[in-house]
Design a protein around this motif. Sequence first.
Motif, PDB file in Angstrom:
ATOM      1  N   ALA A  36     -22.005  51.196  11.490  1.00 23.24           N
ATOM      2  CA  ALA A  36     -23.255  51.951  11.568  1.00 23.24           C
ATOM      3  C   ALA A  36     -22.943  53.674  11.620  1.00 23.24           C
ATOM      4  O   ALA A  36     -23.532  54.410  11.082  1.00 23.24           O
ATOM      5  N   ALA A  37     -21.699  54.071  11.796  1.00 20.75           N
ATOM      6  CA  ALA A  37     -21.348  55.294  12.033  1.00 20.75           C
ATOM      7  C   ALA A  37     -20.933  55.495  10.447  1.00 20.75           C
ATOM      8  O   ALA A  37     -21.487  56.869   9.915  1.00 20.75           O
ATOM      9  N   ASP A  39     -22.628  54.528   7.895  1.00 21.84           N
ATOM     10  CA  ASP A  39     -23.951  54.555   7.288  1.00 21.84           C
ATOM     11  C   ASP A  39     -24.567  55.849   7.584  1.00 21.84           C
ATOM     12  O   ASP A  39     -25.322  56.604   6.705  1.00 21.84           O
ATOM     13  N   GLU A  40     -24.547  56.156   8.861  1.00 22.35           N
ATOM     14  CA  GLU A  40     -25.235  57.517   9.334  1.00 22.35           C
ATOM     15  C   GLU A  40     -24.585  58.624   8.687  1.00 22.35           C
ATOM     16  O   GLU A  40     -25.560  59.631   8.396  1.00 22.35           O
ATOM     17  N   ASP A  43     -25.645  58.530   5.254  1.00 20.79           N
ATOM     18  CA  ASP A  43     -27.261  58.703   4.924  1.00 20.79           C
ATOM     19  C   ASP A  43     -27.566  60.077   5.145  1.00 20.79           C
ATOM     20  O   ASP A  43     -28.523  60.420   4.124  1.00 20.79           O
ATOM     21  N   ARG A  44     -26.930  60.944   5.982  1.00 18.08           N
ATOM     22  CA  ARG A  44     -27.282  62.227   6.040  1.00 18.08           C
ATOM     23  C   ARG A  44     -26.942  62.989   4.721  1.00 18.08           C
ATOM     24  O   ARG A  44     -27.622  63.869   4.276  1.00 18.08           O
ATOM     25  N   GLN A  47     -29.677  62.122   2.509  1.00 25.04           N
ATOM     26  CA  GLN A  47     -30.922  62.785   2.541  1.00 25.04           C
ATOM     27  C   GLN A  47     -30.646  64.156   2.318  1.00 25.04           C
ATOM     28  O   GLN A  47     -31.690  64.876   1.903  1.00 25.04           O
ATOM     29  N   THR A 130     -31.856  56.005  -0.739  1.00 28.09           N
ATOM     30  CA  THR A 130     -33.208  56.754   0.213  1.00 28.09           C
ATOM     31  C   THR A 130     -34.043  57.190  -0.587  1.00 28.09           C
ATOM     32  O   THR A 130     -33.975  57.507  -1.766  1.00 28.09           O
ATOM     33  N   ARG A 156     -18.175  54.176   1.870  1.00 25.65           N
ATOM     34  CA  ARG A 156     -18.699  53.498   3.352  1.00 25.65           C
ATOM     35  C   ARG A 156     -17.980  52.405   3.629  1.00 25.65           C
ATOM     36  O   ARG A 156     -17.476  52.394   4.790  1.00 25.65           O
TER      37      ARG A 156
END
Length: 462
Positions: A36-37, A39-40, A43-44, A47, A130, A156
Amino acid sequence: MKTETSLFSRLLLRVALVLFFGAAGIVTAAWFYAAAAADEAFDRLLQGAAFQIAENMSVEEGELAINMPSSAFELLGLATRDRIFYRVVGTKGETLTGYEDLQSPVDLAESRRAPVFVSTRYGNSDVRMTIGARAVSDPMLSGWVYIILAQTTEARTALTSELTTRATVLVAVMACATLFAAALALRLSLRPVVDLSRVLHDREPQDLTPLAVEVPRELSPFVGSINYFMRRLDERMRLLQRFIGDSAHQIRTPLTALLAQLSLIDDKGLSDDGRHHLARVRARVEELSHLTNQLLGHAMVIHRFDSEKLVPIDMRDIARRAFKRAVPLSLDPDIVVAFEAPDEPVTVLGDALSLREAMVNVIDNALRHGAVARLEVRVRVEAARALFEVEDDGPGIPRARWPEVTRRFASSRSERDVSGLGFAIASEVATLLGGALRFREAIGGHGFTTIIELPLHQETKA
């Protein structure tokens, strides 16, 4: 006694299993957290890159102009092992730039409220995608423009693996440290059990008093059961002592009276068959009396070794008493008996009554079944061993039968089926005192020697 795994091992195994499953759960949770970390974080980056692309769009003469910022791709390029795919979809759904076959698995309109992130496949690779949207409002062109940006997931996965590995190492170190601490705590917690076993082991056999030892509350029922058992055992031992004493009186007295009555019978008026039967009755009664004395003596020996403490004794004194008791005054005068002992004390660690009983049985056996014209009883010292020897001039016991004559109710004579406990008592006493019963044949003639061999007692000086 059936031996099972120790209580310490069983408890430690259970603690280890709990730690193992707990560590497995923590590592699994760490993997999900690391994924999860990762991906976050990435993902930022996706984005941010999509926002930069959207910010660099402009409408010129009714046409949408796209100026792809290099900084957006440089940011994504920090993940050197990943590949980047992009596509800009115009207001009419046409591809303005990028990969035309890069399709969104979700409806593009969903990204109007907020950027959408989705994991999918593109080509032969797993990608993280995204979808961002920007509203275009111009007199010549209006509508929604969509930016689809995808990146492979190698970085990742590598970050997830690295974070999970570090967490696994940390959990493993903590688990090992916890297991070591648990083992130490269990060892300290179980020390009262070891202390209790040491108290029981160090007790004298005759000490049947209740245990007076401080134990945890969980061991109190166990100690109570031991005290109850010892109390019952003490009562049984007292009953056994009373039984042995009563048996010695109630059995020996009638047998002695029966032998006396048989000796008063005048066999002159009896026929040859009658005298023969009377002689057989006398022999059987004498044999019964001898066996009864041996049985009671054997019971006494067993009881004394279970209840009496061994003390230093002089083997010479014990041998003299045994010699006087075993050699009857009515012995055939044709048999020459002799007793020899050194002038210095021959000290052994033992019980006087039990050792005397063993010596009496050895001398009695030699008189009954061995001596023809000579019997010699000796006490001597050889190296660090004290020897009690009984030598006769009889034929002796065949060497092949030496192992069996020390068993209970074995006969030392081959011509008659006579059973007894003489050598069995002597062998048992010698073994319990740390010695042995052995035999020796005479060299170059008739003769046989029975030896009780015991270790000398060395008194410690203060």
